[in-house]
Write a protein that holds these residues in place. Structure first.
Motif, short mmCIF file in Angstrom:
data_model
loop_
_atom_site.label_atom_id
_atom_site.label_comp_id
_atom_site.label_asym_id
_atom_site.label_seq_id
_atom_site.Cartn_x
_atom_site.Cartn_y
_atom_site.Cartn_z
N LEU A 113 0.82 -1.12 0.07
CA LEU A 113 0.13 0.03 0.06
C LEU A 113 0.96 1.22 -0.14
O LEU A 113 0.30 2.42 -0.20
N ASN A 114 2.28 1.12 0.35
CA ASN A 114 3.03 2.26 0.26
C ASN A 114 2.73 3.24 1.32
O ASN A 114 2.60 4.41 1.14
N GLY A 130 -11.51 1.52 10.55
CA GLY A 130 -12.36 0.53 9.71
C GLY A 130 -12.13 0.63 8.11
O GLY A 130 -12.89 0.08 7.36
N LYS A 131 -10.92 1.42 7.61
CA LYS A 131 -10.75 1.39 6.14
C LYS A 131 -10.16 0.16 5.77
O LYS A 131 -10.31 -0.23 4.42
N LEU A 132 -9.45 -0.74 6.68
CA LEU A 132 -8.96 -2.05 6.30
C LEU A 132 -9.42 -2.90 7.55
O LEU A 132 -9.60 -2.57 8.38
N THR A 154 0.19 4.64 9.74
CA THR A 154 -0.65 4.82 8.97
C THR A 154 -1.67 3.70 8.61
O THR A 154 -2.77 3.69 8.84
N PHE A 155 -1.00 2.52 8.47
CA PHE A 155 -1.87 1.19 8.46
C PHE A 155 -2.59 1.05 9.54
O PHE A 155 -3.73 0.70 9.52
N ASP A 156 -1.96 1.13 10.73
CA ASP A 156 -2.81 1.02 12.09
C ASP A 156 -3.83 1.77 12.28
O ASP A 156 -5.04 1.53 12.63
N ASN A 157 -3.82 3.11 11.63
CA ASN A 157 -5.00 4.29 11.68
C ASN A 157 -5.83 3.57 10.76
O ASN A 157 -7.12 4.04 11.38
N TYR A 158 -5.69 3.17 9.57
CA TYR A 158 -6.57 2.87 8.81
C TYR A 158 -7.40 1.50 9.40
O TYR A 158 -8.80 1.60 9.15
N VAL A 159 -6.95 0.94 10.09
CA VAL A 159 -7.25 -0.39 10.76
C VAL A 159 -8.53 0.05 11.46
O VAL A 159 -9.56 -0.11 11.85
#
Length: 83
Positions: free
Chosen positions: A54-55, A68-70, A60-65
């Motif tokens: 996802l680059n 609820g985006k991931l 940022t990945f944790d924030n997306y999780v």
């Protein structure tokens, strides 16, 4: 960049259809494995691999999780991280 990939793949398909592909058996096997790896969406990714794909950074990945985006990951036998 995606247009360049498309042009090369179309050229390859045209050569295969015309019966004059210059690929050796080893090159063909390598090409198939690369294309399969790029298009296989059933493969589970670790958090690290997902961030690279996802680059984005791990934060940022944790924030997306959290947002609820991931989807949250799942534990799988033989796999140390969530996937």
């Amino acid at each position: 960049m995606i247009n360049l990939i498309r042009e090369y793949l179309l050229k390859l398909v045209d050569n295969i259809d015309a019966g004059n592909s210059n690929l050796t058996e080893d090159e063909t096997i390598k090409l198939i494995s690369v294309l399969k790896e790029l298009t296989d969406r059933e493969r589970r990714l670790s958090k690290y691999e997902s961030c690279r794909y996802l680059n984005v950074s791990r934060a940022t990945f944790d924030n997306y999780v959290r947002a609820g985006k991931l989807p949250r990951g799942e534990h799988i036998a033989g796999f140390k991280e969530l996937s």
